[in-house]
Design a protein around this motif. Structure first.
Motif, mmCIF file in Angstrom:
data_model
loop_
_atom_site.group_PDB
_atom_site.id
_atom_site.type_symbol
_atom_site.label_atom_id
_atom_site.label_comp_id
_atom_site.label_asym_id
_atom_site.label_seq_id
_atom_site.Cartn_x
_atom_site.Cartn_y
_atom_site.Cartn_z
ATOM 1 N N PHE A 13 3.887 6.339 -12.869
ATOM 2 C CA PHE A 13 2.752 6.103 -11.981
ATOM 3 C C PHE A 13 3.208 6.224 -10.531
ATOM 4 C CE2 PHE A 13 0.062 3.097 -14.890
ATOM 5 C CZ PHE A 13 0.149 4.038 -15.917
ATOM 6 N N THR A 14 2.306 6.697 -9.678
ATOM 7 C CA THR A 14 2.578 6.793 -8.250
ATOM 8 C C THR A 14 1.367 6.287 -7.472
ATOM 9 O OG1 THR A 14 3.994 8.734 -8.568
ATOM 10 C CG2 THR A 14 3.198 8.303 -6.340
ATOM 11 N N ILE A 15 1.625 5.367 -6.542
ATOM 12 C CA ILE A 15 0.561 4.856 -5.676
ATOM 13 C C ILE A 15 0.674 5.540 -4.324
ATOM 14 C CG2 ILE A 15 1.913 2.899 -4.799
ATOM 15 C CD1 ILE A 15 -0.665 1.206 -4.925
ATOM 16 N N SER A 16 -0.456 5.845 -3.714
ATOM 17 C CA SER A 16 -0.421 6.520 -2.412
ATOM 18 C C SER A 16 -1.719 6.248 -1.655
ATOM 19 C CB SER A 16 -0.229 8.027 -2.595
ATOM 20 O OG SER A 16 -1.321 8.596 -3.292
ATOM 21 N N ARG A 17 -1.634 6.449 -0.352
ATOM 22 C CA ARG A 17 -2.824 6.358 0.495
ATOM 23 C C ARG A 17 -3.221 7.767 0.929
ATOM 24 N NH1 ARG A 17 -3.390 1.139 2.971
ATOM 25 N NH2 ARG A 17 -1.531 -0.145 2.778
ATOM 26 N N ASP A 18 -4.494 7.977 1.183
ATOM 27 C CA ASP A 18 -4.871 9.268 1.753
ATOM 28 C C ASP A 18 -4.650 9.228 3.259
ATOM 29 O OD1 ASP A 18 -8.528 9.242 2.038
ATOM 30 O OD2 ASP A 18 -7.008 7.878 2.801
ATOM 31 N N ASN A 19 -4.611 10.396 3.885
ATOM 32 C CA ASN A 19 -4.259 10.473 5.302
ATOM 33 C C ASN A 19 -5.252 9.736 6.193
ATOM 34 O OD1 ASN A 19 -1.963 11.971 4.781
ATOM 35 N ND2 ASN A 19 -3.013 13.933 5.004
ATOM 36 N N ALA A 20 -6.501 9.705 5.804
ATOM 37 C CA ALA A 20 -7.525 9.019 6.593
ATOM 38 C C ALA A 20 -7.556 7.522 6.309
ATOM 39 C CB ALA A 20 -8.890 9.638 6.318
ATOM 40 N N GLU A 21 -6.708 7.079 5.379
ATOM 41 C CA GLU A 21 -6.616 5.663 5.004
ATOM 42 C C GLU A 21 -7.945 5.110 4.504
ATOM 43 O OE1 GLU A 21 -4.740 3.904 8.498
ATOM 44 O OE2 GLU A 21 -2.809 4.091 7.474
ATOM 45 N N LYS A 22 -8.741 5.991 3.902
ATOM 46 C CA LYS A 22 -10.005 5.533 3.344
ATOM 47 C C LYS A 22 -9.883 5.224 1.861
ATOM 48 C CE LYS A 22 -13.049 7.817 6.642
ATOM 49 N NZ LYS A 22 -14.183 8.753 6.813
ATOM 50 N N ALA A 23 -8.789 5.632 1.244
ATOM 51 C CA ALA A 23 -8.645 5.418 -0.192
ATOM 52 C C ALA A 23 -7.178 5.242 -0.550
ATOM 53 C CB ALA A 23 -9.226 6.601 -0.966
ATOM 54 N N VAL A 24 -6.981 4.588 -1.666
ATOM 55 C CA VAL A 24 -5.646 4.456 -2.263
ATOM 56 C C VAL A 24 -5.759 4.972 -3.678
ATOM 57 C CG1 VAL A 24 -3.889 2.824 -3.053
ATOM 58 C CG2 VAL A 24 -4.924 2.558 -0.794
ATOM 59 N N TYR A 25 -4.757 5.728 -4.084
ATOM 60 C CA TYR A 25 -4.792 6.361 -5.391
ATOM 61 C C TYR A 25 -3.685 5.821 -6.294
ATOM 62 C CZ TYR A 25 -7.442 9.645 -2.573
ATOM 63 O OH TYR A 25 -8.362 10.202 -1.719
ATOM 64 N N LEU A 26 -3.937 5.868 -7.578
ATOM 65 C CA LEU A 26 -2.912 5.596 -8.578
ATOM 66 C C LEU A 26 -2.873 6.808 -9.500
ATOM 67 C CD1 LEU A 26 -0.878 3.439 -9.555
ATOM 68 C CD2 LEU A 26 -2.599 2.794 -11.275
ATOM 69 N N GLN A 27 -1.862 7.627 -9.313
ATOM 70 C CA GLN A 27 -1.663 8.793 -10.165
ATOM 71 C C GLN A 27 -0.856 8.362 -11.378
ATOM 72 O OE1 GLN A 27 -2.679 12.276 -9.743
ATOM 73 N NE2 GLN A 27 -2.124 12.104 -11.901
ATOM 74 N N MET A 28 -1.409 8.615 -12.551
ATOM 75 C CA MET A 28 -0.776 8.152 -13.787
ATOM 76 C C MET A 28 -0.424 9.358 -14.653
ATOM 77 S SD MET A 28 -3.197 4.836 -14.602
ATOM 78 C CE MET A 28 -4.630 5.814 -15.014
ATOM 79 N N TYR A 29 0.839 9.478 -14.977
ATOM 80 C CA TYR A 29 1.329 10.552 -15.842
ATOM 81 C C TYR A 29 1.882 9.952 -17.139
ATOM 82 C CZ TYR A 29 1.368 13.458 -11.583
ATOM 83 O OH TYR A 29 1.026 14.146 -10.440
ATOM 84 N N SER A 30 2.061 10.823 -18.124
ATOM 85 C CA SER A 30 2.687 10.420 -19.393
ATOM 86 C C SER A 30 2.084 9.134 -19.935
ATOM 87 C CB SER A 30 4.203 10.239 -19.194
ATOM 88 O OG SER A 30 4.790 11.422 -18.703
ATOM 89 N N LEU A 31 0.786 9.103 -19.972
ATOM 90 C CA LEU A 31 0.095 7.886 -20.388
ATOM 91 C C LEU A 31 0.382 7.551 -21.840
ATOM 92 C CD1 LEU A 31 -3.175 8.446 -18.407
ATOM 93 C CD2 LEU A 31 -1.752 6.397 -18.283
ATOM 94 N N LYS A 32 0.452 6.256 -22.098
ATOM 95 C CA LYS A 32 0.746 5.740 -23.430
ATOM 96 C C LYS A 32 -0.414 4.881 -23.899
ATOM 97 C CE LYS A 32 5.626 5.290 -22.078
ATOM 98 N NZ LYS A 32 6.763 4.344 -21.956
ATOM 99 N N PRO A 33 -0.558 4.697 -25.196
ATOM 100 C CA PRO A 33 -1.634 3.814 -25.687
ATOM 101 C C PRO A 33 -1.569 2.417 -25.082
ATOM 102 C CG PRO A 33 -0.754 5.103 -27.486
ATOM 103 C CD PRO A 33 0.117 5.390 -26.292
#
Length: 125
Positions: free
Chosen positions: A68-88
């Motif tokens: 998982f990777t957490i990040s902010r967008d450049n305009a600081e209007k949103a925060v994302y959680l990118q999730m890879y290799s998801l497990k049950p």
């Protein structure tokens, strides 16, 4: 407090990916620490990841490190959680939470005053 809206949940097969978004309604998140938490059926809410300018880097729970990777967008209007290799075992309702950086101390649920409504993530074949 700030109103938060999550999106991006859904059904995905094991090994798949999803990106969750957390946006502030009518505001930006530039002054806030933001965390992602999750709660599976019958379990307590647990921390997943947090991002704060007070910390040297984002926090990740051991169970999601490297996936998982957490990040902010450049305009600081949103925060994302990118999730890879998801497990049950990643199946849960995911919540984003925010707290003013001034009051942020640690990546724990009780340290956050604003919460979104949650978005469901189901990892299943």
């Amino acid at each position: 407090q700030v109103q938060l809206v999550e999106s991006g949940g859904g059904l995905v097969q094991p090994g798949g990916s999803l990106r969750l978004s957390c946006a502030a309604s009518g505001s930006t998140l530039g002054d806030y620490a933001v965390g992602w938490f999750r709660q599976a059926p019958g379990k307590e809410r647990e921390r997943v990841s947090c991002i704060s300018r007070r910390d040297d880097g984002p926090y990740y729970a051991d169970s999601v490190k490297g996936r998982f990777t957490i990040s902010r967008d450049n305009a600081e209007k949103a925060v994302y959680l990118q999730m890879y290799s998801l497990k049950p075992e990643d199946t849960a309702v995911y919540y984003c939470a925010a707290e003013l950086e001034t009051f942020y101390r640690a990546c724990v649920p009780e340290n956050f005053g604003s919460w979104g409504q949650g978005t469901r993530v189901t990892v299943s074949s």
